[in-house]
Design an enzyme around this catalytic site. Structure first.
Site, PDB file in Angstrom:
ATOM      1  N   GLY A  83      13.542   4.852 -10.417  1.00  0.00           N
ATOM      2  CA  GLY A  83      12.764   4.344 -10.529  1.00  0.00           C
ATOM      3  C   GLY A  83      11.374   5.322  -9.397  1.00  0.00           C
ATOM      4  O   GLY A  83      11.895   6.355  -9.466  1.00  0.00           O
ATOM      5  N   ILE A  84      10.749   4.970  -8.897  1.00  0.00           N
ATOM      6  CA  ILE A  84       9.801   5.078  -7.992  1.00  0.00           C
ATOM      7  C   ILE A  84      11.343   6.539  -6.494  1.00  0.00           C
ATOM      8  O   ILE A  84      10.100   7.587  -6.595  1.00  0.00           O
ATOM      9  CB  ILE A  84       9.495   4.735  -5.908  1.00  0.00           C
ATOM     10  CG1 ILE A  84       8.463   4.067  -7.195  1.00  0.00           C
ATOM     11  CG2 ILE A  84       9.059   5.545  -5.566  1.00  0.00           C
ATOM     12  CD1 ILE A  84       7.397   2.886  -6.408  1.00  0.00           C
ATOM     13  N   TYR A 100      10.467 -12.145  -0.575  1.00  0.00           N
ATOM     14  CA  TYR A 100       9.984 -10.650  -0.570  1.00  0.00           C
ATOM     15  C   TYR A 100       8.460 -10.345   0.663  1.00  0.00           C
ATOM     16  O   TYR A 100       8.651  -9.218   1.232  1.00  0.00           O
ATOM     17  CB  TYR A 100       9.195 -10.477  -2.016  1.00  0.00           C
ATOM     18  CG  TYR A 100       8.788  -9.511  -1.872  1.00  0.00           C
ATOM     19  CD1 TYR A 100      10.325  -8.091  -2.087  1.00  0.00           C
ATOM     20  CD2 TYR A 100       8.153  -8.791  -2.351  1.00  0.00           C
ATOM     21  CE1 TYR A 100      10.175  -6.674  -2.894  1.00  0.00           C
ATOM     22  CE2 TYR A 100       7.616  -7.345  -3.027  1.00  0.00           C
ATOM     23  CZ  TYR A 100       8.272  -6.187  -2.896  1.00  0.00           C
ATOM     24  OH  TYR A 100       8.298  -4.652  -3.075  1.00  0.00           O
ATOM     25  N   LYS A 138       8.184  -7.596   2.968  1.00  0.00           N
ATOM     26  CA  LYS A 138       7.510  -7.090   3.576  1.00  0.00           C
ATOM     27  C   LYS A 138       5.936  -6.191   4.814  1.00  0.00           C
ATOM     28  O   LYS A 138       5.680  -5.215   5.367  1.00  0.00           O
ATOM     29  CB  LYS A 138       6.559  -5.991   2.092  1.00  0.00           C
ATOM     30  CG  LYS A 138       7.980  -6.207   1.329  1.00  0.00           C
ATOM     31  CD  LYS A 138       8.709  -4.877   0.737  1.00  0.00           C
ATOM     32  CE  LYS A 138       9.405  -3.659   0.066  1.00  0.00           C
ATOM     33  NZ  LYS A 138       9.599  -3.096   0.157  1.00  0.00           N
ATOM     34  N   VAL A 154       3.932  -0.756  -9.977  1.00  0.00           N
ATOM     35  CA  VAL A 154       4.792   0.516 -11.210  1.00  0.00           C
ATOM     36  C   VAL A 154       5.606   0.347 -11.738  1.00  0.00           C
ATOM     37  O   VAL A 154       6.058  -0.603 -11.708  1.00  0.00           O
ATOM     38  CB  VAL A 154       5.307   1.412  -9.912  1.00  0.00           C
ATOM     39  CG1 VAL A 154       6.441   3.050 -10.403  1.00  0.00           C
ATOM     40  CG2 VAL A 154       4.601   2.093  -8.420  1.00  0.00           C
ATOM     41  N   THR A 193       8.721   0.729 -13.606  1.00  0.00           N
ATOM     42  CA  THR A 193       9.743   0.990 -13.141  1.00  0.00           C
ATOM     43  C   THR A 193      10.986  -0.025 -13.672  1.00  0.00           C
ATOM     44  O   THR A 193      10.315  -1.586 -13.270  1.00  0.00           O
ATOM     45  CB  THR A 193       9.989   1.180 -11.395  1.00  0.00           C
ATOM     46  OG1 THR A 193       9.600   0.144 -10.952  1.00  0.00           O
ATOM     47  CG2 THR A 193       9.529   2.606 -11.441  1.00  0.00           C
TER      48      THR A 193
END
Length: 228
Positions: free
Chosen positions: A12-13, A150, A154, A183, A185
């Site tokens: 991924g990223i 989540y 964050k 994104v 991914t």
């Protein structure tokens, strides 16, 4: 030529960060939990500018070992990218407390511990840039519900990185708190509209353009300010 340290670099990223920085001529220390299984990263490392390092950011002993191995080596850019989506049960009706704690450990606590372990490496460098790959879902102002583990992880990451930006300003360290976009991914899914290439190109621009005025601000990969 810069030295770039990236966590969660096996896909991924994170993998795209390693690819783009290596293509630009920088030296990349690419970390992942299981290097033997990181086929794409190992192929990239064959080009000579990427060094693969075993690091599970949830294991403090591994972080200490990597820091000891890199003692005295300047790190220009430290990118805390590793993260998890959290448990399947994190709604208004169900919560997995152990999974929630693990999400906080990986997404919020580990990035701070990695940064602390490599503080002296950052300060010894010319660029002195610390980046945390966060999410707009960590915004309290824009919280629309669900994904409690989540979102809270964050939000905690954003708050901690804001603190490091203030506390480490005296050391010349600049901190980016960066949302990569939605994104395409493994985590973002096939419906995501932003490619990893586009996201990372923008994130690299944001990291390169950090100033004392923008250090500790919450932005997306395009440079758009996000509400806390």
């Amino acid at each position: 030529m810069a030295t770039v340290f990236v966590t969660g670099a096996n896909r991924g990223i994170g993998l795209e960060f390693a690819r783009q920085y290596a293509a630009a001529g920088d030296e990349v220390i690419a970390c992942c939990r299981k290097p033997a299984e990181a086929d794409a990263l190992n192929r990239l490392a064959a080009g000579g500018r990427v060094r693969v390092v075993a690091l599970d950011v949830a294991q403090e002993g591994m972080t200490a070992d990597v820091a000891a191995e890199l003692r005295g080596a300047p790190i220009d850019i430290l990118i805390n990218n590793a993260g998890i989506a959290g448990p399947s049960e994190q709604s208004d009706r169900q919560a997995d407390p152990d999974g929630w704690l693990e999400t906080l450990r990986v997404n919020a606590i580990a990035p701070v511990l990695v940064a602390q372990a490599l503080h002296d490496n950052l300060v010894a460098s010319e660029a002195k840039r610390l980046a945390a790959i966060t999410s707009q879902l960590g915004s309290t102002a824009n919280n629309s519900g669900q994904r409690y583990a989540y979102r809270s992880s964050k939000a905690a990451l954003n708050n901690a990185m804001r603190g490091l930006a203030r506390d480490w300003a005296k050391d010349g360290v600049l901190v980016g708190i960066l949302h990569p976009g939605w994104v395409h991914t493994d985590m973002g899914g096939p419906g995501a509209p932003v490619t990893a290439e586009e996201s990372v190109a923008g994130l690299r621009e944001r990291i390169a353009s950090l100033t004392p005025a923008t250090s500790g601000t919450f932005q997306d990969y395009r440079g758009v300010a996000l509400p806390w």
